[in-house]
Write a protein that holds these residues in place. Structure first.
Motif, PDB file in Angstrom:
ATOM      1  N   LEU A 144      -3.307  11.821   1.219  1.00 55.95           N
ATOM      2  CA  LEU A 144      -4.576  11.007   1.230  1.00 55.95           C
ATOM      3  C   LEU A 144      -5.209  10.783   0.040  1.00 55.95           C
ATOM      4  N   ALA A 145      -5.332  11.539  -0.620  1.00 61.58           N
ATOM      5  CA  ALA A 145      -5.825  11.343  -2.126  1.00 61.58           C
ATOM      6  C   ALA A 145      -5.154  10.078  -2.995  1.00 61.58           C
ATOM      7  N   ARG A 146      -3.782   9.898  -2.925  1.00 57.98           N
ATOM      8  CA  ARG A 146      -2.969   8.772  -3.280  1.00 57.98           C
ATOM      9  C   ARG A 146      -3.248   7.546  -2.628  1.00 57.98           C
ATOM     10  N   VAL A 147      -3.520   7.611  -1.279  1.00 55.51           N
ATOM     11  CA  VAL A 147      -4.043   6.453  -0.451  1.00 55.51           C
ATOM     12  C   VAL A 147      -5.329   6.128  -0.981  1.00 55.51           C
ATOM     13  N   ALA A 148      -6.297   6.998  -1.062  1.00 52.33           N
ATOM     14  CA  ALA A 148      -7.447   6.582  -1.530  1.00 52.33           C
ATOM     15  C   ALA A 148      -7.592   5.993  -2.828  1.00 52.33           C
ATOM     16  N   ARG A 149      -6.661   6.270  -3.756  1.00 57.47           N
ATOM     17  CA  ARG A 149      -6.478   5.848  -5.108  1.00 57.47           C
ATOM     18  C   ARG A 149      -6.061   4.457  -5.154  1.00 57.47           C
ATOM     19  N   ALA A 150      -5.029   4.193  -4.234  1.00 59.81           N
ATOM     20  CA  ALA A 150      -4.326   2.865  -4.079  1.00 59.81           C
ATOM     21  C   ALA A 150      -5.295   1.802  -3.336  1.00 59.81           C
TER      22      ALA A 150
ATOM     23  N   LEU B 129       0.918  -1.161  -0.159  1.00 58.28           N
ATOM     24  CA  LEU B 129      -0.012  -0.125   0.027  1.00 58.28           C
ATOM     25  C   LEU B 129       1.027   1.293   0.071  1.00 58.28           C
ATOM     26  N   ALA B 130       2.041   1.392   0.783  1.00 61.77           N
ATOM     27  CA  ALA B 130       2.787   2.400   0.956  1.00 61.77           C
ATOM     28  C   ALA B 130       3.503   2.714  -0.540  1.00 61.77           C
ATOM     29  N   GLU B 131       3.815   1.788  -1.334  1.00 59.96           N
ATOM     30  CA  GLU B 131       4.448   1.815  -2.328  1.00 59.96           C
ATOM     31  C   GLU B 131       3.514   2.390  -3.490  1.00 59.96           C
ATOM     32  N   ARG B 132       2.254   1.768  -3.509  1.00 62.73           N
ATOM     33  CA  ARG B 132       1.258   2.086  -4.430  1.00 62.73           C
ATOM     34  C   ARG B 132       0.900   3.692  -4.405  1.00 62.73           C
ATOM     35  N   ALA B 133       0.975   3.959  -2.771  1.00 60.20           N
ATOM     36  CA  ALA B 133       0.204   5.442  -2.622  1.00 60.20           C
ATOM     37  C   ALA B 133       1.595   6.155  -2.783  1.00 60.20           C
ATOM     38  N   GLY B 134       2.841   5.830  -2.912  1.00 58.29           N
ATOM     39  CA  GLY B 134       3.942   6.912  -2.803  1.00 58.29           C
ATOM     40  C   GLY B 134       4.469   7.356  -1.709  1.00 58.29           C
ATOM     41  N   VAL B 135       3.907   6.654  -0.495  1.00 54.18           N
ATOM     42  CA  VAL B 135       4.388   7.352   0.938  1.00 54.18           C
ATOM     43  C   VAL B 135       5.126   6.272   1.744  1.00 54.18           C
ATOM     44  N   SER B 136       5.578   6.692   2.720  1.00 56.59           N
ATOM     45  CA  SER B 136       6.405   6.025   3.572  1.00 56.59           C
ATOM     46  C   SER B 136       5.877   4.724   4.236  1.00 56.59           C
TER      47      SER B 136
ATOM     48  N   ASP C 126       4.862  15.935  -0.872  1.00 57.49           N
ATOM     49  CA  ASP C 126       5.407  15.598   0.581  1.00 57.49           C
ATOM     50  C   ASP C 126       4.537  14.573   1.059  1.00 57.49           C
ATOM     51  N   ASP C 127       4.797  13.502   1.666  1.00 58.78           N
ATOM     52  CA  ASP C 127       3.866  12.531   2.255  1.00 58.78           C
ATOM     53  C   ASP C 127       3.899  12.367   3.592  1.00 58.78           C
ATOM     54  N   GLY C 128       4.365  13.565   4.122  1.00 55.07           N
ATOM     55  CA  GLY C 128       4.250  13.346   5.870  1.00 55.07           C
ATOM     56  C   GLY C 128       5.358  13.148   6.573  1.00 55.07           C
ATOM     57  N   PRO C 129       5.395  13.273   7.841  1.00 55.34           N
ATOM     58  CA  PRO C 129       6.478  13.109   8.697  1.00 55.34           C
ATOM     59  C   PRO C 129       7.001  11.739   8.714  1.00 55.34           C
ATOM     60  N   GLU C 130       8.285  11.905   8.920  1.00 58.47           N
ATOM     61  CA  GLU C 130       8.907  10.525   9.073  1.00 58.47           C
ATOM     62  C   GLU C 130       9.211   9.809  10.406  1.00 58.47           C
TER      63      GLU C 130
END
Length: 107
Positions: free
Chosen positions: A62-68, A27-34, A100-104
């Motif tokens: 959030l939009a990328r996670v939704a699409r993923a 999911l992280a990879e598909r959404a482009g987030v860590s 940016d995909d948020g804090p690490e």
């Protein structure tokens, strides 16, 4: 949103992830987030020195996670306490995957 609402949102994200058959990493990879950012979202925030800190996801992430997860971006935003799609002028389907995909930070 308060802590309980963020936790409910995180549980919903986790249910959708499991329903989709994706691992956290997929999911992280598909959404482009860590994975760490996604973990904070799935847990509804994090505790730092005993103090709860809410997640503060950017609209584009959030939009990328939704699409993923194959859920409507509008539903994701509503559940996250957001009123509208990303303010970039793009539609929810055109939102940039390079924001940016948020804090690490870790818990």
């Amino acid at each position: 949103m308060d802590e309980a609402a963020w936790k409910a949102f995180g549980e919903w994200i986790e249910q959708r992830r499991e329903h989709s058959g994706l691992t956290v990493g997929e999911l992280a990879e598909r959404a482009g987030v860590s994975r760490v950012w996604l973990q904070v979202l799935r847990k509804g925030g994090r505790r730092i020195e005993g103090e709860w800190r809410p997640p503060n996801p950017k609209s584009d992430a959030l939009a990328r996670v939704a699409r993923a997860l194959d859920v409507p971006v509008e539903e994701m935003f509503a559940r996250a306490g957001r009123d509208a799609a990303p303010s970039t002028g793009a539609t929810s389907q055109e939102t940039s995957a390079h924001d940016d995909d948020g804090p690490e930070a870790v818990e």
